[in-house]
Scaffold this motif. Structure first.
Motif, PDB file in Angstrom:
ATOM      1  N   PHE A 228      44.062 -25.855 -17.489  1.00 41.76           N
ATOM      2  CA  PHE A 228      44.071 -24.451 -17.890  1.00 41.76           C
ATOM      3  C   PHE A 228      43.325 -24.327 -19.213  1.00 41.76           C
ATOM      4  CE2 PHE A 228      46.030 -21.089 -20.461  1.00 41.76           C
ATOM      5  CZ  PHE A 228      45.844 -19.997 -19.626  1.00 41.76           C
ATOM      6  N   VAL A 229      42.382 -23.383 -19.280  1.00 42.99           N
ATOM      7  CA  VAL A 229      41.610 -23.125 -20.500  1.00 42.99           C
ATOM      8  C   VAL A 229      41.688 -21.637 -20.793  1.00 42.99           C
ATOM      9  CG1 VAL A 229      39.338 -23.254 -21.596  1.00 42.99           C
ATOM     10  CG2 VAL A 229      40.027 -25.014 -19.961  1.00 42.99           C
ATOM     11  N   SER A 230      41.955 -21.294 -22.054  1.00 38.06           N
ATOM     12  CA  SER A 230      42.040 -19.900 -22.461  1.00 38.06           C
ATOM     13  C   SER A 230      41.244 -19.719 -23.748  1.00 38.06           C
ATOM     14  CB  SER A 230      43.507 -19.517 -22.681  1.00 38.06           C
ATOM     15  OG  SER A 230      43.611 -18.192 -23.148  1.00 38.06           O
ATOM     16  N   ASN A 231      40.295 -18.782 -23.730  1.00 34.58           N
ATOM     17  CA  ASN A 231      39.454 -18.487 -24.892  1.00 34.58           C
ATOM     18  C   ASN A 231      39.519 -17.009 -25.223  1.00 34.58           C
ATOM     19  OD1 ASN A 231      38.257 -21.067 -25.381  1.00 34.58           O
ATOM     20  ND2 ASN A 231      37.002 -20.756 -23.566  1.00 34.58           N
ATOM     21  N   PRO A 232      39.506 -16.672 -26.516  1.00 32.74           N
ATOM     22  CA  PRO A 232      39.471 -15.255 -26.877  1.00 32.74           C
ATOM     23  C   PRO A 232      38.133 -14.638 -26.498  1.00 32.74           C
ATOM     24  CG  PRO A 232      39.266 -16.612 -28.836  1.00 32.74           C
ATOM     25  CD  PRO A 232      39.523 -17.544 -27.680  1.00 32.74           C
ATOM     26  N   ILE A 233      38.178 -13.365 -26.166  1.00 28.25           N
ATOM     27  CA  ILE A 233      36.957 -12.615 -25.865  1.00 28.25           C
ATOM     28  C   ILE A 233      36.519 -11.943 -27.156  1.00 28.25           C
ATOM     29  CG2 ILE A 233      35.974 -10.721 -24.525  1.00 28.25           C
ATOM     30  CD1 ILE A 233      38.190 -11.312 -22.434  1.00 28.25           C
ATOM     31  N   ALA A 234      35.277 -12.114 -27.526  1.00 29.93           N
ATOM     32  CA  ALA A 234      34.760 -11.510 -28.760  1.00 29.93           C
ATOM     33  C   ALA A 234      34.866  -9.992 -28.669  1.00 29.93           C
ATOM     34  CB  ALA A 234      33.320 -11.929 -28.988  1.00 29.93           C
ATOM     35  N   PRO A 235      35.414  -9.344 -29.704  1.00 30.31           N
ATOM     36  CA  PRO A 235      35.566  -7.883 -29.652  1.00 30.31           C
ATOM     37  C   PRO A 235      34.234  -7.147 -29.627  1.00 30.31           C
ATOM     38  CG  PRO A 235      36.220  -8.743 -31.799  1.00 30.31           C
ATOM     39  CD  PRO A 235      35.934  -9.922 -30.920  1.00 30.31           C
ATOM     40  N   ASP A 236      33.192  -7.745 -30.175  1.00 26.24           N
ATOM     41  CA  ASP A 236      31.880  -7.098 -30.199  1.00 26.24           C
ATOM     42  C   ASP A 236      30.896  -7.766 -29.248  1.00 26.24           C
ATOM     43  OD1 ASP A 236      31.854  -9.422 -31.639  1.00 26.24           O
ATOM     44  OD2 ASP A 236      30.555  -8.674 -33.223  1.00 26.24           O
ATOM     45  N   ARG A 237      31.403  -8.206 -28.089  1.00 25.17           N
ATOM     46  CA  ARG A 237      30.550  -8.887 -27.115  1.00 25.17           C
ATOM     47  C   ARG A 237      29.539  -7.903 -26.528  1.00 25.17           C
ATOM     48  NH1 ARG A 237      35.415  -8.213 -23.844  1.00 25.17           N
ATOM     49  NH2 ARG A 237      34.849  -7.049 -21.987  1.00 25.17           N
ATOM     50  N   PRO A 238      28.406  -8.404 -26.073  1.00 23.77           N
ATOM     51  CA  PRO A 238      27.398  -7.525 -25.453  1.00 23.77           C
ATOM     52  C   PRO A 238      27.961  -6.828 -24.215  1.00 23.77           C
ATOM     53  CG  PRO A 238      26.567  -9.771 -25.701  1.00 23.77           C
ATOM     54  CD  PRO A 238      28.007  -9.780 -26.100  1.00 23.77           C
ATOM     55  N   GLU A 239      27.414  -5.695 -23.892  1.00 25.95           N
ATOM     56  CA  GLU A 239      27.887  -4.911 -22.743  1.00 25.95           C
ATOM     57  C   GLU A 239      27.641  -5.601 -21.408  1.00 25.95           C
ATOM     58  OE1 GLU A 239      29.716  -2.101 -22.612  1.00 25.95           O
ATOM     59  OE2 GLU A 239      29.910  -2.406 -24.761  1.00 25.95           O
ATOM     60  N   ARG A 240      26.589  -6.388 -21.326  1.00 25.30           N
ATOM     61  CA  ARG A 240      26.273  -7.009 -20.041  1.00 25.30           C
ATOM     62  C   ARG A 240      27.206  -8.172 -19.761  1.00 25.30           C
ATOM     63  NH1 ARG A 240      23.783 -11.671 -19.286  1.00 25.30           N
ATOM     64  NH2 ARG A 240      23.003 -12.798 -21.072  1.00 25.30           N
ATOM     65  N   GLU A 241      27.570  -8.315 -18.518  1.00 24.96           N
ATOM     66  CA  GLU A 241      28.382  -9.440 -18.079  1.00 24.96           C
ATOM     67  C   GLU A 241      27.472 -10.631 -17.825  1.00 24.96           C
ATOM     68  OE1 GLU A 241      31.763  -9.626 -17.726  1.00 24.96           O
ATOM     69  OE2 GLU A 241      31.832  -7.638 -18.642  1.00 24.96           O
ATOM     70  N   GLY A 242      28.024 -11.829 -17.887  1.00 26.09           N
ATOM     71  CA  GLY A 242      27.235 -13.020 -17.572  1.00 26.09           C
ATOM     72  C   GLY A 242      26.895 -13.057 -16.097  1.00 26.09           C
ATOM     73  N   ASN A 243      26.027 -13.962 -15.729  1.00 28.62           N
ATOM     74  CA  ASN A 243      25.628 -14.043 -14.321  1.00 28.62           C
ATOM     75  C   ASN A 243      26.511 -14.996 -13.530  1.00 28.62           C
ATOM     76  OD1 ASN A 243      24.732 -16.540 -15.142  1.00 28.62           O
ATOM     77  ND2 ASN A 243      22.568 -16.032 -15.029  1.00 28.62           N
ATOM     78  N   GLN A 244      27.508 -15.605 -14.176  1.00 32.92           N
ATOM     79  CA  GLN A 244      28.490 -16.463 -13.500  1.00 32.92           C
ATOM     80  C   GLN A 244      27.875 -17.728 -12.896  1.00 32.92           C
ATOM     81  OE1 GLN A 244      31.863 -15.463 -13.675  1.00 32.92           O
ATOM     82  NE2 GLN A 244      30.962 -13.967 -15.028  1.00 32.92           N
ATOM     83  N   MET A 245      26.667 -18.093 -13.331  1.00 33.63           N
ATOM     84  CA  MET A 245      25.997 -19.263 -12.769  1.00 33.63           C
ATOM     85  C   MET A 245      26.769 -20.550 -13.067  1.00 33.63           C
ATOM     86  SD  MET A 245      22.127 -20.691 -13.279  1.00 33.63           S
ATOM     87  CE  MET A 245      21.397 -19.171 -12.726  1.00 33.63           C
ATOM     88  N   GLY A 246      27.301 -20.689 -14.281  1.00 32.36           N
ATOM     89  CA  GLY A 246      28.055 -21.891 -14.638  1.00 32.36           C
ATOM     90  C   GLY A 246      29.284 -22.067 -13.759  1.00 32.36           C
ATOM     91  N   LEU A 247      30.038 -20.976 -13.553  1.00 29.78           N
ATOM     92  CA  LEU A 247      31.227 -21.046 -12.699  1.00 29.78           C
ATOM     93  C   LEU A 247      30.848 -21.350 -11.250  1.00 29.78           C
ATOM     94  CD1 LEU A 247      33.350 -18.103 -14.102  1.00 29.78           C
ATOM     95  CD2 LEU A 247      33.851 -20.541 -14.272  1.00 29.78           C
ATOM     96  N   ALA A 248      29.757 -20.775 -10.786  1.00 30.53           N
ATOM     97  CA  ALA A 248      29.305 -21.047  -9.418  1.00 30.53           C
ATOM     98  C   ALA A 248      28.930 -22.527  -9.260  1.00 30.53           C
ATOM     99  CB  ALA A 248      28.123 -20.154  -9.064  1.00 30.53           C
ATOM    100  N   ASN A 249      28.285 -23.092 -10.274  1.00 28.62           N
ATOM    101  CA  ASN A 249      27.925 -24.516 -10.228  1.00 28.62           C
ATOM    102  C   ASN A 249      29.162 -25.400 -10.199  1.00 28.62           C
ATOM    103  OD1 ASN A 249      25.190 -24.006 -10.217  1.00 28.62           O
ATOM    104  ND2 ASN A 249      24.954 -24.255 -12.424  1.00 28.62           N
ATOM    105  N   ILE A 250      30.163 -25.064 -11.017  1.00 22.05           N
ATOM    106  CA  ILE A 250      31.407 -25.847 -11.029  1.00 22.05           C
ATOM    107  C   ILE A 250      32.088 -25.772  -9.667  1.00 22.05           C
ATOM    108  CG2 ILE A 250      33.756 -25.932 -11.963  1.00 22.05           C
ATOM    109  CD1 ILE A 250      32.487 -25.052 -14.663  1.00 22.05           C
ATOM    110  N   ARG A 251      32.190 -24.577  -9.121  1.00 21.21           N
ATOM    111  CA  ARG A 251      32.822 -24.424  -7.799  1.00 21.21           C
ATOM    112  C   ARG A 251      32.063 -25.212  -6.735  1.00 21.21           C
ATOM    113  NH1 ARG A 251      33.963 -18.848  -9.785  1.00 21.21           N
ATOM    114  NH2 ARG A 251      36.238 -18.698  -9.851  1.00 21.21           N
ATOM    115  N   GLY A 252      30.745 -25.178  -6.795  1.00 22.26           N
ATOM    116  CA  GLY A 252      29.925 -25.917  -5.826  1.00 22.26           C
ATOM    117  C   GLY A 252      30.132 -27.418  -5.922  1.00 22.26           C
ATOM    118  N   ARG A 253      30.174 -27.930  -7.131  1.00 25.43           N
ATOM    119  CA  ARG A 253      30.381 -29.376  -7.312  1.00 25.43           C
ATOM    120  C   ARG A 253      31.774 -29.797  -6.847  1.00 25.43           C
ATOM    121  NH1 ARG A 253      27.040 -31.564 -12.349  1.00 25.43           N
ATOM    122  NH2 ARG A 253      25.238 -30.215 -12.107  1.00 25.43           N
ATOM    123  N   LEU A 254      32.782 -28.983  -7.175  1.00 25.87           N
ATOM    124  CA  LEU A 254      34.137 -29.309  -6.720  1.00 25.87           C
ATOM    125  C   LEU A 254      34.228 -29.288  -5.198  1.00 25.87           C
ATOM    126  CD1 LEU A 254      36.345 -27.402  -9.313  1.00 25.87           C
ATOM    127  CD2 LEU A 254      35.942 -29.865  -9.158  1.00 25.87           C
TER     128      LEU A 254
END
Length: 71
Positions: free
Chosen positions: A14-40
């Motif tokens: 389990f990993v939990s990280n704070p979300i920056a209050p002034d983060r950019p409006e755009r969401e990430g492309n989720q490529m890293g998570l997709a790669n992890i899921r693919g490898r698993l």
């Protein structure tokens, strides 16, 4: 925060990280998570899973992996 624990023949990470209050409006492309899921999926087939969520201004990830039985 990182927490690792074993439940029988399952390892939960389990990993939990704070979300920056002034983060950019755009969401990430989720490529890293997709790669992890693919490898698993290649290594563990359907026995592993990755779940993510936004909870109380934090990004949380739970990864569940099978653990081999030792004789």
């Amino acid at each position: 925060m990182v927490r690792v624990r074993q439940h029988g023949f399952t390892l939960e990470i389990f990993v939990s990280n704070p979300i920056a209050p002034d983060r950019p409006e755009r969401e990430g492309n989720q490529m890293g998570l997709a790669n992890i899921r693919g490898r698993l999926a290649l290594i563990y087939d359907l026995e592993a899973k990755v779940e993510t969520r936004m909870h109380r201004e934090r990004f949380e990830l739970t990864m569940t992996l099978p653990v081999e039985r030792r004789s």
